[in-house]
Design a protein around this motif. Structure first.
Motif, short mmCIF file in Angstrom:
data_model
loop_
_atom_site.label_atom_id
_atom_site.label_comp_id
_atom_site.label_asym_id
_atom_site.label_seq_id
_atom_site.Cartn_x
_atom_site.Cartn_y
_atom_site.Cartn_z
N LEU A 12 -11.45 -23.59 -40.86
CA LEU A 12 -11.77 -24.96 -41.05
C LEU A 12 -10.69 -25.98 -40.32
N SER A 13 -9.62 -25.35 -40.26
CA SER A 13 -8.63 -26.31 -39.62
C SER A 13 -8.78 -26.31 -38.20
N ALA A 14 -9.68 -25.67 -37.63
CA ALA A 14 -9.93 -25.73 -36.29
C ALA A 14 -11.35 -26.31 -35.64
N VAL A 15 -11.94 -27.19 -36.76
CA VAL A 15 -13.28 -27.27 -36.72
C VAL A 15 -13.60 -28.63 -35.37
N ASP A 16 -12.54 -29.57 -35.75
CA ASP A 16 -12.52 -30.66 -34.63
C ASP A 16 -12.25 -30.24 -33.52
N GLU A 17 -11.12 -29.56 -33.10
CA GLU A 17 -10.71 -29.08 -31.76
C GLU A 17 -11.69 -27.93 -31.07
N SER A 18 -12.57 -27.33 -31.98
CA SER A 18 -13.18 -26.51 -31.34
C SER A 18 -14.65 -27.23 -30.85
N PHE A 19 -15.12 -28.15 -31.55
CA PHE A 19 -16.03 -28.78 -31.11
C PHE A 19 -15.98 -29.60 -29.54
N ILE A 20 -14.76 -30.28 -29.58
CA ILE A 20 -14.55 -30.95 -28.31
C ILE A 20 -14.17 -29.96 -27.05
N ALA A 21 -13.49 -28.69 -27.47
CA ALA A 21 -13.09 -27.91 -26.50
C ALA A 21 -14.24 -27.38 -25.94
#
Length: 313
Positions: A124-133
């Protein structure tokens, strides 16, 4: 990456960004951007504002039409969520009309949703970064094609799968689009954390300390997208599952849930990111076939004896 290729890349339109995009990129690079600064940057572009609001009310966030202002969107999606969507829409506009870009962008958007759905289940902590990356992981494809159009068309062309594309790029240019994408993000001033994820998107290895699982969510996102795009659904599903199992270690049922969530969002995602509409009947067939293959994988996993179990000899 050699200096001659770098010089060609610098001469392309993609090497520099318009003013609004630069401001949003700068905010994305801050560890704790001010919400008011984010709202002000997005509000500079009315079309961008409209797209963010439409996204907030889409299946991506289940707001059901209740979001009517950027402030409300910020409350729902968070600062990073708004920034990531703004970046995605900005890059879509930047790439609009480019030769061959539609296919590239289609895969990128599907991969971004797949990475987001995967991270929601395993990191869950990586949701935002995963999307844009995941959205930007293949930005090196149009950059390479723009820097050396004849060589790219002749030596790389349109291979059947993504792994073949990477291999052909390395033979032709001595690097692949992941390395080029990381170079571009460096020129644009993206944060090092995001640059690292893009650079490692094809082979995450152990990944950077503290961000390992987020890097792996992005690494599996492209192969998951390929299940919806490639003609050989069985081969694409097998590749995606092999990487999902290798890098994340979750069972096939989790990958099936990611595919179900992705399929449920495709109609609205196509509208939001200006993609050609997906064929619903074909997607139903793909989903059924992929689910059947993953069910077999799940059965095999359940039947496999534990390492510590006593196996009759």
């Amino acid at each position: 990456m050699d200096k001659a290729l770098e010089a060609r890349l610098r001469a392309t339109q993609l090497s520099s960004l318009p003013g609004v995009a630069l401001r949003i990129v700068a905010l994305a690079g801050e560890s704790d951007p001010e919400p008011n600064d984010v709202l002000a940057a997005v509000a500079l572009d009315p079309a961008l504002t409209a797209r963010v609001l439409r996204a907030a009310n889409s299946a991506l966030y289940n707001a059901r039409g209740r979001v009517r202002s950027l402030n409300q969107a910020l409350m729902l999606m968070g600062v990073k969520g708004v920034l990531n969507l703004a970046l995605g829409f900005t890059f879509r506009h930047l790439l609009a009309g480019g030769a061959g870009h539609a296919r590239y962008w289609r895969r990128s958007v599907l991969a971004a949703i797949a990475a987001r759905e995967t991270a929601q289940r395993v990191a869950l902590s990586a949701v935002d970064e995963s999307f844009i990356a995941a959205l930007l992981q293949d930005i090196g494809i149009p950059a390479l094609a723009a820097a050396a159009p004849e060589a790219y068309a002749r030596e790389v062309g349109e291979p059947e799968c993504h792994a073949e594309r990477c291999a052909a790029e390395r033979r032709a240019f001595g690097c692949d689009h992941a390395e080029v994408g990381a170079w571009l993000l460096t020129q644009w001033g993206f944060p090092d954390s995001l640059i690292d994820v893009v650079r490692l998107s094809h082979d995450p290895g152990d990944g950077p300390s503290g961000r390992r699982i987020g890097v792996r969510c992005v690494a599996v996102s492209g192969p998951i997208a390929d299940i919806c795009l490639e003609p050989d659904v069985e081969a694409a599903t097998e590749r995606a599952w092999a990487l999902f199992d290798r890098w994340l270690g979750y069972d096939a049922e989790v990958l099936g849930a990611v595919l179900d969530a992705l399929r449920g969002q495709l109609a609205e995602v196509a509208i939001l990111f200006e993609l050609d509409a997906f064929d619903a009947a074909r997607l139903d067939g793909i989903a059924t076939q992929a689910r059947r293959l993953l069910a077999v994988r799940t059965a095999v996993e359940v039947a496999r004896p534990d390492d510590d179990a006593d196996v009759p000899g």
